[in-house]
Design an enzyme around this catalytic site. Sequence first.
Site, PDB file in Angstrom:
ATOM      1  N   HIS A  31      -4.955  -3.285  -2.950  1.00  0.00           N
ATOM      2  CA  HIS A  31      -4.502  -2.408  -3.875  1.00  0.00           C
ATOM      3  C   HIS A  31      -4.179  -2.982  -5.357  1.00  0.00           C
ATOM      4  CE1 HIS A  31      -4.061   0.785  -1.089  1.00  0.00           C
ATOM      5  NE2 HIS A  31      -3.634   0.026  -0.169  1.00  0.00           N
ATOM      6  N   SER A  66       0.680  -1.259  -0.142  1.00  0.00           N
ATOM      7  CA  SER A  66       0.091  -0.030   0.132  1.00  0.00           C
ATOM      8  C   SER A  66       0.723   1.046  -0.015  1.00  0.00           C
ATOM      9  CB  SER A  66      -1.070   0.034   1.262  1.00  0.00           C
ATOM     10  OG  SER A  66      -0.108  -0.249   2.479  1.00  0.00           O
ATOM     11  N   LYS A 109     -11.568   0.768  -2.208  1.00  0.00           N
ATOM     12  CA  LYS A 109     -10.635   1.434  -2.972  1.00  0.00           C
ATOM     13  C   LYS A 109     -11.095   1.144  -4.344  1.00  0.00           C
ATOM     14  CE  LYS A 109      -7.460   1.100   0.557  1.00  0.00           C
ATOM     15  NZ  LYS A 109      -6.676   0.237   1.531  1.00  0.00           N
TER      16      LYS A 109
END
Length: 401
Positions: free
Chosen positions: A229, A201, A260
Amino acid sequence: MGGNACAGVILNDFDRELSERLEGLRRQGLSRQLNRVDSAQSPQIEVGGRTLLNFSSNDYLGLANDPILKEAACKAVEKYGAGAGASRLICGSLAPHAELDEAIAAFKGTAAALSFSTGYAAGVGTICALLDKNDVSIIDELVHACIVDAVRLSGAKLRVFEHNNVADLERKLTWAKERPSEAKENDRKPRVLVVTESVFSMDGDLAPLREMVELKEKYGAWLMVDEAHATGLYGENRRGLVEELGVSERIEVQMGTLGKALGASGGYICGSKALVDYLVNRARSFVFSTAPVPAAAAAATAGIRFVQSAAGRERRDLLWQRLAELRPNPKSAIVPIIIGDEAKAVEAAGALRERGIFIPAIRYPTVARGEARLRVTVTAAHTSADLEKLRAKLKTLGIVF
Ligand SMILES: *Cc1c(COP(=O)(O)O)cnc(C)c1O
């Protein structure tokens, strides 16, 4: 009256101590504050009455403010209301939650999936359900705080291997194998759980998942991979790095966030049906927490469906094109500019903000002391002109890509 005065004294003492602690953080350049954003998440955000170019969001595919997700959320509110009313196991397991779990499993190509209220809750609930004090967890030194907290809370023995170093991982696996068991006769067999992120990250580099899979199989350990991610960004079907590296079937526990690239909110675990059935029974952050609001579940499902569509493929390809404009051969959407000193990083972030660019300084405890950085994230919603502006403003501060 006497009671009030007394309470006041206690509170003053309490506040005084906390103020002193805060002052300690300030002296070290580690004090943080909230920035109120008066607009939706996008490349342009309103902060303090100014419009700033935002390079700090994890909304990698630009979905957080997408009309498709917003409409799905609104429809869910109309049909299912604002709140879920209870935990999933009581009466809060609404149709949008069931649809989301199915959508995650179908997207990821796993037998089953379970959504949680956040990625943090998914990590903590799952690791604590899988491990107890007789077990061992071996984690990469840079894994997310939720993994570290989870292992500590589980009571399992914690071993940390050097970042992405498979030789060091093997040393720790050997130690775990040779360690004398403290388990009593009736205890189950002690287990070893290896945990890593696929895309890290704060550094944006990639874990050597193929080598790690080989190793955990050699030592009979389990592997949990956090794709926070990577989900939506890698692989033919945008499932994540485990798809791109062809190791999906060999990983016991896949984890990620819906907040995300998927543009909504929540976390997930996917894998076998036995894993999901077990978590429904034993993951305390799932069992003892009110189900997420229906709008969040519906928005996440819409985000997943978008990512799976042809438009999702185009959006993903656009992101990689933008990233290549910033730097050749990008590995991820995260571009860290290491400053080192905490105060200098804060200063650089402030200077960028004056120039219309929003990139907060990332400091301890998010990264190690002395490794403060500007963590630049690029999204598919940024234009080539946005990237040019970023490059130009960084250059005026002496930072060249
Ligand atoms: C953001 C993040 C999480 C937590 O997910 P949330 O949904 O934000 O709680 C977990 N792991 C990693 C690596 C993350 O970056």
